[in-house]
Design a protein around this motif. Sequence first.
Motif, PDB file in Angstrom:
ATOM      1  N   UNK A 189       0.812  -1.221   0.000  1.00 41.39           N
ATOM      2  CA  UNK A 189       0.000   0.000   0.000  1.00 41.39           C
ATOM      3  C   UNK A 189       0.844   1.270   0.000  1.00 41.39           C
ATOM      4  N   UNK A 190       2.131   1.158   0.344  1.00 45.27           N
ATOM      5  CA  UNK A 190       3.011   2.333   0.384  1.00 45.27           C
ATOM      6  C   UNK A 190       3.714   2.607  -0.947  1.00 45.27           C
ATOM      7  N   UNK A 191       3.574   1.709  -1.924  1.00 46.78           N
ATOM      8  CA  UNK A 191       4.418   1.856  -3.114  1.00 46.78           C
ATOM      9  C   UNK A 191       3.973   2.963  -4.068  1.00 46.78           C
ATOM     10  N   UNK A 192       2.882   3.650  -3.747  1.00 48.00           N
ATOM     11  CA  UNK A 192       2.464   4.772  -4.590  1.00 48.00           C
ATOM     12  C   UNK A 192       2.835   6.120  -3.985  1.00 48.00           C
ATOM     13  N   UNK A 193       3.495   6.120  -2.827  1.00 48.36           N
ATOM     14  CA  UNK A 193       3.820   7.374  -2.154  1.00 48.36           C
ATOM     15  C   UNK A 193       5.129   7.948  -2.704  1.00 48.36           C
TER      16      UNK A 193
END
Length: 441
Positions: A189-193
Amino acid sequence: MSLSGHKLPQAPGLAARFFAFIGLLLLIWSGPATAVTVSGLYSARVPVEGTSEAQLTRGYADGLRQVLVRVSGSQDVLATEGVDGLLADAESLLLSYQVARDESGQSILSMSFGAVGVNRALASIDAPVWGANRPLTLAWIAVEDRGARTLVTGASENTASATADGIWSAAFDAAARKRGLPLATPPESFNTSRELLSDIWGQFVGRVKSASSDLEHDVLALVRVSRAGGQWRAGWVFDGMSMDAGEESVTAPTPEALAEAVINRWAERYAGRYAVAASEVGDSPQVDIVLRGVSSLEDYARVNKILQDLTPVVGVGAHRVRDDQLTLRVAFSGELDQLQEYIALDPRFVPIESGIPAEPEVADSAPAKFPGSPESGDNASEPPAKPEGEESRTAVDESAMFTYQPVPVDEEEAQQAFESLYEVLYYRWQPASVIGSGGSE
């Protein structure tokens, strides 16, 4: 029929994969620093040419090399004076073994060495011993390649080999397993930040630390990976447990080699801080047993008597009391596995599990039987039997050799656990009233 000695031990209720556990932990656990117990430090798997005595002897030595590095925390142990003698006599430290063929037809020797025996062997050559309770590192890894940056996350099995993220995730997982180092990467879920990617690349800890607040860890590592020519470079900084320092870096030609170089440096640094000196490895090993539900002096007296009466127990002493939680320091003889088997025979000692659901058991996961165990009737000093037989053909999963369990402790107890030589054992004291009328102490 497989060629084997006693079957390899399986952690109770935990036959799942080491890093799958860590990934799941990050999703369901939050809170302060906690010790991590790594099972499998004293196990190894190596390819062998066959099952003759000479071929197995070479395999035992190859497996012990892996274990010595993992338990000492240093690759330099293999250059220590006296190590050749230990490797030549590796079979004497063996608890169990099994030979099977993998999917390619290669013979794989799986073996388990005794923790006490290996620790004493390391002490005999003046090498340090790094215990089974180890810090969990949450690694935020940003990879820059061909002008694009990606965050390495806990990729799913479906994408693990198909994407750059999966390649790097698999490389770091494999390197960490090899050294017995608990390692986690953030959820997908963090890979788009893009903001977090920029902060990792700039090694600005603030925002990354905030994003990590609900993710279990002891230490944060901010890692930036880039490629120049035919070499990959990784630079990192730590945050937490007084590991903070300036950037360190390594270079290597492939993702796998780079991940191994990084993890080797991390393992050496942790071991340099937490490994026990050879002079502190006593002849009588000690383990901390934490019992919850001990609410009266009568409970304490009963627990103390039960443990004192166990065959492997040399001595029992109260180490810490807090509310209804009692920590006992138990000196024992033989191997830790044998002590655990004796305790397991008394239903009033209920193991405290991690709370993480187990995956299906792997094949050949029958309960282990060791020399000297209460079920085997063998003498603890006897080597494992070597029955004749053909090898079996089965899938050999390297990751299944390791299991992981978070230790439910507060920050002060976690620090003590890191400095403990053996894993801390956790139980809930079950009132005797639940035992049938035929039960006895």
